[in-house]
Design an enzyme around this catalytic site. Sequence first.
Site, PDB file in Angstrom:
ATOM      1  N   HIS A   1       3.763 -17.855   4.968  1.00 17.66           N
ATOM      2  CA  HIS A   1       4.482 -16.973   5.864  1.00 17.66           C
ATOM      3  C   HIS A   1       5.838 -17.585   6.217  1.00 17.66           C
ATOM      4  O   HIS A   1       6.058 -18.785   6.060  1.00 17.66           O
ATOM      5  CB  HIS A   1       3.672 -16.740   7.141  1.00 17.66           C
ATOM      6  CG  HIS A   1       2.462 -15.876   6.927  1.00 17.66           C
ATOM      7  ND1 HIS A   1       1.594 -15.553   7.928  1.00 17.66           N
ATOM      8  CD2 HIS A   1       1.992 -15.259   5.817  1.00 17.66           C
ATOM      9  CE1 HIS A   1       0.628 -14.771   7.461  1.00 17.66           C
ATOM     10  NE2 HIS A   1       0.849 -14.592   6.180  1.00 17.66           N
TER      11      HIS A   1
ATOM     12  N   GLU B   1       7.258 -18.215   9.086  1.00 16.62           N
ATOM     13  CA  GLU B   1       7.269 -19.245  10.132  1.00 16.62           C
ATOM     14  C   GLU B   1       6.859 -20.600   9.555  1.00 16.62           C
ATOM     15  O   GLU B   1       7.449 -21.634   9.895  1.00 16.62           O
ATOM     16  CB  GLU B   1       6.301 -18.878  11.271  1.00 16.62           C
ATOM     17  CG  GLU B   1       6.648 -17.588  12.012  1.00 16.62           C
ATOM     18  CD  GLU B   1       5.936 -16.376  11.414  1.00 16.62           C
ATOM     19  OE1 GLU B   1       5.784 -16.340  10.173  1.00 16.62           O
ATOM     20  OE2 GLU B   1       5.545 -15.477  12.179  1.00 16.62           O
TER      21      GLU B   1
ATOM     22  N   CYS C   1       1.628 -13.981  13.431  1.00 18.42           N
ATOM     23  CA  CYS C   1       0.227 -13.566  13.279  1.00 18.42           C
ATOM     24  C   CYS C   1      -0.687 -14.418  14.156  1.00 18.42           C
ATOM     25  O   CYS C   1      -0.375 -15.558  14.502  1.00 18.42           O
ATOM     26  CB  CYS C   1      -0.194 -13.620  11.813  1.00 18.42           C
ATOM     27  SG  CYS C   1      -0.227 -15.265  11.117  1.00 18.42           S
TER      28      CYS C   1
ATOM     29  N   ALA D   1      18.836  10.553 -10.590  1.00 20.30           N
ATOM     30  CA  ALA D   1      20.162  10.325 -11.179  1.00 20.30           C
ATOM     31  C   ALA D   1      20.539  11.610 -11.895  1.00 20.30           C
ATOM     32  O   ALA D   1      19.843  12.035 -12.812  1.00 20.30           O
ATOM     33  CB  ALA D   1      20.100   9.159 -12.162  1.00 20.30           C
TER      34      ALA D   1
ATOM     35  N   ALA E   1      19.307  16.709 -17.444  1.00 17.33           N
ATOM     36  CA  ALA E   1      19.436  16.766 -18.912  1.00 17.33           C
ATOM     37  C   ALA E   1      20.081  18.104 -19.280  1.00 17.33           C
ATOM     38  O   ALA E   1      20.085  19.045 -18.478  1.00 17.33           O
ATOM     39  CB  ALA E   1      18.055  16.663 -19.576  1.00 17.33           C
TER      40      ALA E   1
ATOM     41  N   ARG F   1      14.278  -5.974 -15.636  1.00 12.39           N
ATOM     42  CA  ARG F   1      14.763  -6.644 -16.838  1.00 12.39           C
ATOM     43  C   ARG F   1      15.958  -7.528 -16.502  1.00 12.39           C
ATOM     44  O   ARG F   1      16.820  -7.153 -15.700  1.00 12.39           O
ATOM     45  CB  ARG F   1      15.188  -5.598 -17.873  1.00 12.39           C
ATOM     46  CG  ARG F   1      14.008  -4.776 -18.373  1.00 12.39           C
ATOM     47  CD  ARG F   1      14.413  -3.778 -19.419  1.00 12.39           C
ATOM     48  NE  ARG F   1      15.019  -2.588 -18.838  1.00 12.39           N
ATOM     49  CZ  ARG F   1      14.347  -1.483 -18.502  1.00 12.39           C
ATOM     50  NH1 ARG F   1      13.044  -1.422 -18.666  1.00 12.39           N
ATOM     51  NH2 ARG F   1      14.968  -0.452 -18.005  1.00 12.39           N
TER      52      ARG F   1
ATOM     53  N   ALA G   1       8.569  17.492  -6.984  1.00  9.04           N
ATOM     54  CA  ALA G   1       8.400  18.697  -6.165  1.00  9.04           C
ATOM     55  C   ALA G   1       7.076  18.668  -5.414  1.00  9.04           C
ATOM     56  O   ALA G   1       7.008  19.043  -4.240  1.00  9.04           O
ATOM     57  CB  ALA G   1       8.492  19.942  -7.054  1.00  9.04           C
TER      58      ALA G   1
HETATM   59  N1  LIG Z   1      16.843  11.864 -16.577  1.00 12.68           N
HETATM   60  C1  LIG Z   1      16.010  11.464 -15.662  1.00 12.68           C
HETATM   61  O1  LIG Z   1      16.418  10.849 -14.709  1.00 12.68           O
HETATM   62  C2  LIG Z   1      14.531  11.771 -15.796  1.00 12.68           C
HETATM   63  C3  LIG Z   1      13.619  11.143 -14.949  1.00 12.68           C
HETATM   64  C4  LIG Z   1      12.277  11.458 -15.075  1.00 12.68           C
HETATM   65  C5  LIG Z   1      11.860  12.394 -16.021  1.00 12.68           C
HETATM   66  N2  LIG Z   1      12.766  12.973 -16.837  1.00 12.68           N
HETATM   67  C6  LIG Z   1      12.345  13.981 -17.861  1.00 12.68           C
HETATM   68  O2  LIG Z   1      11.524  14.941 -17.235  1.00 12.68           O
HETATM   69  C7  LIG Z   1      10.551  15.417 -18.139  1.00 12.68           C
HETATM   70  C8  LIG Z   1       9.157  15.365 -17.514  1.00 12.68           C
HETATM   71  O3  LIG Z   1       9.189  15.889 -16.208  1.00 12.68           O
HETATM   72  P1  LIG Z   1       8.224  17.030 -15.722  1.00 12.68           P
HETATM   73  O4  LIG Z   1       8.771  17.531 -14.442  1.00 12.68           O
HETATM   74  O5  LIG Z   1       8.006  17.979 -16.834  1.00 12.68           O
HETATM   75  O6  LIG Z   1       6.831  16.294 -15.511  1.00 12.68           O
HETATM   76  P2  LIG Z   1       6.412  15.050 -14.585  1.00 12.68           P
HETATM   77  O7  LIG Z   1       6.740  15.341 -13.170  1.00 12.68           O
HETATM   78  O8  LIG Z   1       6.867  13.779 -15.170  1.00 12.68           O
HETATM   79  O9  LIG Z   1       4.836  15.085 -14.789  1.00 12.68           O
HETATM   80  C9  LIG Z   1       4.098  16.164 -14.320  1.00 12.68           C
HETATM   81  C10 LIG Z   1       2.654  15.896 -14.632  1.00 12.68           C
HETATM   82  O10 LIG Z   1       2.107  14.953 -13.714  1.00 12.68           O
HETATM   83  C11 LIG Z   1       0.700  15.149 -13.628  1.00 12.68           C
HETATM   84  N3  LIG Z   1       0.140  15.282 -12.319  1.00 12.68           N
HETATM   85  C12 LIG Z   1      -1.130  14.925 -12.003  1.00 12.68           C
HETATM   86  N4  LIG Z   1      -1.373  15.130 -10.726  1.00 12.68           N
HETATM   87  C13 LIG Z   1      -0.262  15.632 -10.200  1.00 12.68           C
HETATM   88  C14 LIG Z   1       0.094  16.045  -8.918  1.00 12.68           C
HETATM   89  N5  LIG Z   1      -0.750  15.973  -7.897  1.00 12.68           N
HETATM   90  N6  LIG Z   1       1.322  16.521  -8.714  1.00 12.68           N
HETATM   91  C15 LIG Z   1       2.186  16.605  -9.732  1.00 12.68           C
HETATM   92  N7  LIG Z   1       1.918  16.206 -10.984  1.00 12.68           N
HETATM   93  C16 LIG Z   1       0.697  15.728 -11.208  1.00 12.68           C
HETATM   94  C17 LIG Z   1       0.435  16.388 -14.446  1.00 12.68           C
HETATM   95  O11 LIG Z   1       0.095  15.871 -15.705  1.00 12.68           O
HETATM   96  P3  LIG Z   1      -1.374  15.857 -16.294  1.00 12.68           P
HETATM   97  O12 LIG Z   1      -1.505  17.146 -16.999  1.00 12.68           O
HETATM   98  O13 LIG Z   1      -1.351  14.684 -17.190  1.00 12.68           O
HETATM   99  O14 LIG Z   1      -2.335  15.724 -15.173  1.00 12.68           O
HETATM  100  C18 LIG Z   1       1.760  17.070 -14.531  1.00 12.68           C
HETATM  101  O15 LIG Z   1       1.869  17.877 -15.663  1.00 12.68           O
HETATM  102  C19 LIG Z   1      10.643  14.541 -19.351  1.00 12.68           C
HETATM  103  O16 LIG Z   1      11.313  15.247 -20.354  1.00 12.68           O
HETATM  104  C20 LIG Z   1      11.468  13.372 -18.907  1.00 12.68           C
HETATM  105  O17 LIG Z   1      12.257  12.846 -19.962  1.00 12.68           O
HETATM  106  C21 LIG Z   1      14.083  12.677 -16.731  1.00 12.68           C
END
Ligand SMILES: NC(=O)c1ccc[n+]([C@@H]2O[C@H](COP(=O)([O-])OP(=O)(O)OC[C@H]3O[C@@H](n4cnc5c(N)ncnc54)[C@H](OP(=O)(O)O)[C@@H]3O)[C@@H](O)[C@H]2O)c1
EC number: 3.5.4.26
Length: 325
Positions: free
Chosen positions: A44, A46, A69, A148, A156, A201, A264
Site C-alpha cells: 500500500h 503508506e 486501512c 474515435a 467508417a 504496446r 448503444a
Molecule cells: N472504427 C472504430 O473505432 C470501431 C470500433 C469498434 C468497432 N468498429 C466496427 O464496428 C463493427 C462491429 O460493431 P457492431 O456494432 O456491429 O457490433 P458490436 O457492438 O461490436 O457487437 C455486438 C454483438 O455483441 C454481442 N452481445 C452480447 N450481449 C450483448 C449485449 N447485452 N448488448 C449488446 N451486445 C451484446 C452480440 O453478439 P453475439 O451474437 O456474439 O452474442 C452482438 O451482436 C465492426 O465492423 C468493427 O470493425 C469500429
Amino acid sequence: MRHALALARRGLGNVWPNPAVGCVLVRCGAVVGRGWTQPGGRPHAEAMALAQAGEAARGATAYVTLEPCAHHGKTPPCAEALVRAGVARVVTALTDPDPRVAGRGHAILRPAGIEVAEGICEAEAREVQRGFLSRIQQGRPTLTLKLAASFDGRIATGSGESQWITGAPARRHVQALRLCHDAVMVGGETARADRPGLNLRGLGPVRQPVRIVVSTRPLPDLPAEGTGHGPLWQVAGRPEDFMVELGARGLTRVLCEGGGVLAASLLRAGLVDQLIGYSAGLVLGGDGRAGIGALGLARLADAPRFRLVETRRIGPDVMHRWLRD
Ligand SMILES: NC(=O)c1ccc[n+]([C@@H]2O[C@H](COP(=O)([O-])OP(=O)(O)OC[C@H]3O[C@@H](n4cnc5c(N)ncnc54)[C@H](OP(=O)(O)O)[C@@H]3O)[C@@H](O)[C@H]2O)c1
C-alpha cells in the site's frame, strides 16, 4: 494532498481490485517519503512512504488520498503502521467506503494521539477513486465509452473502410487511456471482424488490461494470455448483470471501445459514466457507419446527457471528455 493525488493516479489500471492511493510524508516542510499503491494492489501507499522515510517519519504529517486501512488483509493495517512509525498528524481526502474500513482507520489514529484532518481535496480524490467508489457503492466498475470518429460521428465509410480516421497522436492517447483502465471491452461483432489486440504496446513491462468480449457465441482465435496480452473474459446477458459480475471479479475501471451495438445497449442501460471522443477533421456523411447504434429515442429529454469536463487538441484531432450528469 495534490502531490499525493498525482502519485495515486500512477496506480490507475494497475492495482485492481484495490484502490489506487497516494501518500506523502512531510516533516519540517520537507518531503521525507512518497508512496503509491504498487502493481496488483500492494504494498500500500503508506507502507511504501513509511519505508522510504524510515526514522524521519517520527513527528511527520502524512497526506493520504484515502483513509488508511484498518483490517488485517494480506498486509497489516496501514493505520497501525502510521501509529507505530510515530507520525504526528494524518490528513486524508476521503473516508474509505469499504465496509471493512468505513471510519475504522481514522478511529485507530485519534486515540493514539494523532491529529486527523479529513476531507481535504475531496472532489479531486473522488474523481481519482471513481472506479473503486463505483465498485464498492454500486457494485460495478465505472465505465468509459470511447469513440474515435469523423466530424459527423461516423466510424467508417459505407463500405467499411475505417483505418485511419484519427491521427497517430490520438491513437497513442488511446494507449494511455487503456493504461489507466483495468479492462478493455468490445462487442462480439468487433471481436470477430477486427480481432483487436486490446493490449498495451511499446510501454515496457506493464500490467496488461483484462480483455472482455461481450458475446453469446464462440469467439474467434484471439492471442492467449501472457505474451503481451491480459486475461480474456467472455461475458453476455443483460449489461446490468455482466457489469455487476465484473465488479464482483474485482474490476474498478472498464473502457468500452465499441462497437456501436454494444455501446448503444450500455447507454440505454444508463451504465456509461464517462464519454471520451476523438473527433477528426473529415466528414463521412449519412452513408458512413454510425459510431453508436440505435437508441430508440422519441424525445430529446430521454437522451443520455453528459457534462463537458475537458477538451484537448491532440495532433490534428480534438479529444473531448464528458461525465454523466
Ligand atoms: N472504427 C472504430 O473505432 C470501431 C470500433 C469498434 C468497432 N468498429 C466496427 O464496428 C463493427 C462491429 O460493431 P457492431 O456494432 O456491429 O457490433 P458490436 O457492438 O461490436 O457487437 C455486438 C454483438 O455483441 C454481442 N452481445 C452480447 N450481449 C450483448 C449485449 N447485452 N448488448 C449488446 N451486445 C451484446 C452480440 O453478439 P453475439 O451474437 O456474439 O452474442 C452482438 O451482436 C465492426 O465492423 C468493427 O470493425 C469500429
